[in-house]
Design an enzyme around this catalytic site. Structure first.
Site, short mmCIF file in Angstrom:
data_model
loop_
_atom_site.label_atom_id
_atom_site.label_comp_id
_atom_site.label_asym_id
_atom_site.label_seq_id
_atom_site.Cartn_x
_atom_site.Cartn_y
_atom_site.Cartn_z
N HIS A 241 1.06 -1.54 0.29
CA HIS A 241 0.12 -0.03 0.05
C HIS A 241 1.00 1.16 0.26
O HIS A 241 0.94 2.01 -0.97
CB HIS A 241 -0.97 0.24 1.55
O1 RIB Z 1 -4.97 0.93 4.09
C1 RIB Z 1 -3.75 0.69 4.02
C2 RIB Z 1 -3.04 1.91 5.29
O2 RIB Z 1 -3.63 1.09 6.01
C3 RIB Z 1 -1.99 1.91 4.93
O3 RIB Z 1 -1.35 3.03 4.73
C4 RIB Z 1 -1.01 1.07 6.18
O4 RIB Z 1 -0.41 0.99 7.02
C5 RIB Z 1 -2.28 1.43 7.05
O5 RIB Z 1 -2.02 2.73 8.19
#
Ligand code: RIB
Ligand code: CA
Length: 304
Positions: A241
């Site tokens: 992500h």
């Molecule tokens: O949904 C993914 C996000 O949520 C990423 O930034 C992860 O680190 C969490 O914060």
């Protein structure tokens, strides 16, 4: 080199994104600003300092928001995904350095004033620090070059609720403020981050590299992959992500985008949903497609 302010809630994938950014010659990280999210803000700052130190870098870290704009403190943190310490239970000792005296919000405002139309902000946690900066000094909206945000799920379901992605659900009012502010936002949401995959076999390559930081990154990522396996048994790895936001900041050709006006639902069961429309202003760039193999190769060449 692009001057960058990097806003994090460190977190395992935040740590991977930090390493990717710090090892990328195109980016000059001016400072890390920290927010509550994966862990309370003091722990996000500690983890950020620890990751910077483990990578042998010298970049200042600033303490940011401990709670959302209007909803108070977060009640539960995702320890099953990021571990008790937020880094997959790998943190062996506290970092030597401490946070700077200036707040995250003031650092953002001061740097943007100092380098008008030059700064890219990468934000991979709840958008509280950025919203606080916009509310305190609205002029930054026209002075920031670009804002690349990991957050949201425009055409796909959420990951913490059927509609909402974690960063947006943690502070929906802040996200709505940022998307409606007129800031030049590129939104790297689950629409594209769930198309990326770091295969588990790559961790063996990291361990075999002999690099000093390899066990730290491999152990924490293994923890993250185990958490993924409990919800996605056949995935064989984890999504990247936060690293994808860094990839897009370096090379926007990794993704295709659509210009949409994005609002965030702030009431009822859809709270945290990112709703994109072709009508209405202002519009932001919403990522809808990603060249995931090319991105993975780029990430793997730089992570260690
Ligand atoms: O949904 C993914 C996000 O949520 C990423 O930034 C992860 O680190 C969490 O914060
Ligand atoms: Ca994050």
């Amino acid at each position: 080199m692009k001057p960058i302010i990097f806003d994090v809630d460190t977190g395992i994938d935040d740590a991977l994104a930090m390493a990717y950014a710090l090892n990328s010659p195109e980016l000059e990280i001016l400072g890390f600003t920290t927010c509550f999210g994966n862990v309370p803000v003091e722990e996000a700052a500690r983890n950020t300092l620890a990751v910077v130190e483990k990578l042998g870098k010298h970049v200042p870290v600033f303490l940011g928001a401990e709670k959302s704009l209007t909803r108070g403190m977060k009640e539960r943190y995702p320890k099953h995904i990021h571990g008790e310490d937020g880094l997959g239970n790998t943190l062996d000792e506290d970092p030597m350095r401490t946070v700077e005296a200036e707040s995250a919000t003031d650092f953002i405002i001061d740097q943007v004033k100092k380098l008008p139309n030059e700064i890219t902000i990468i934000a991979v946690g709840p958008l509280t620090n950025l919203a606080l900066a916009v509310n305190k000094f609205p002029e930054i909206v026209s002075l920031v070059k670009e804002v690349v945000i990991m957050g949201g799920a425009v055409y796909v379901p959420g990951n913490v609720t059927p509609y909402g992605e974690a960063n947006i659900v943690s502070d929906p009012e802040a996200a709505d403020c940022v998307f409606q502010s007129g800031l030049p936002v590129t939104l790297v949401g689950l629409d594209v981050t769930l198309e990326t995959l770091l295969p588990k076999e790559k961790l063996a390559d990291w361990r075999a590299s002999g690099k000093e930081v390899a066990p730290f990154f491999a152990d924490m990522t293994e923890f993250y992959m185990s958490a993924y396996a409990s919800s996605h048994p056949d995935i064989g790895g984890c999504a990247l992500h936060d690293p994808l936001a860094v990839g897009v900041a370096i090379d926007s050709s990794f993704v295709k985008t659509e210009k949409l006006n994005v609002r965030v639902a702030t009431e009822g069961e859809e709270t945290g949903r990112t709703i994109g429309k072709h009508s209405g202003e202002p519009k932001i760039q919403v990522c809808t497609q990603v060249q995931s193999d090319r991105f993975l190769k780029h990430f793997l060449e730089r992570i260690l």
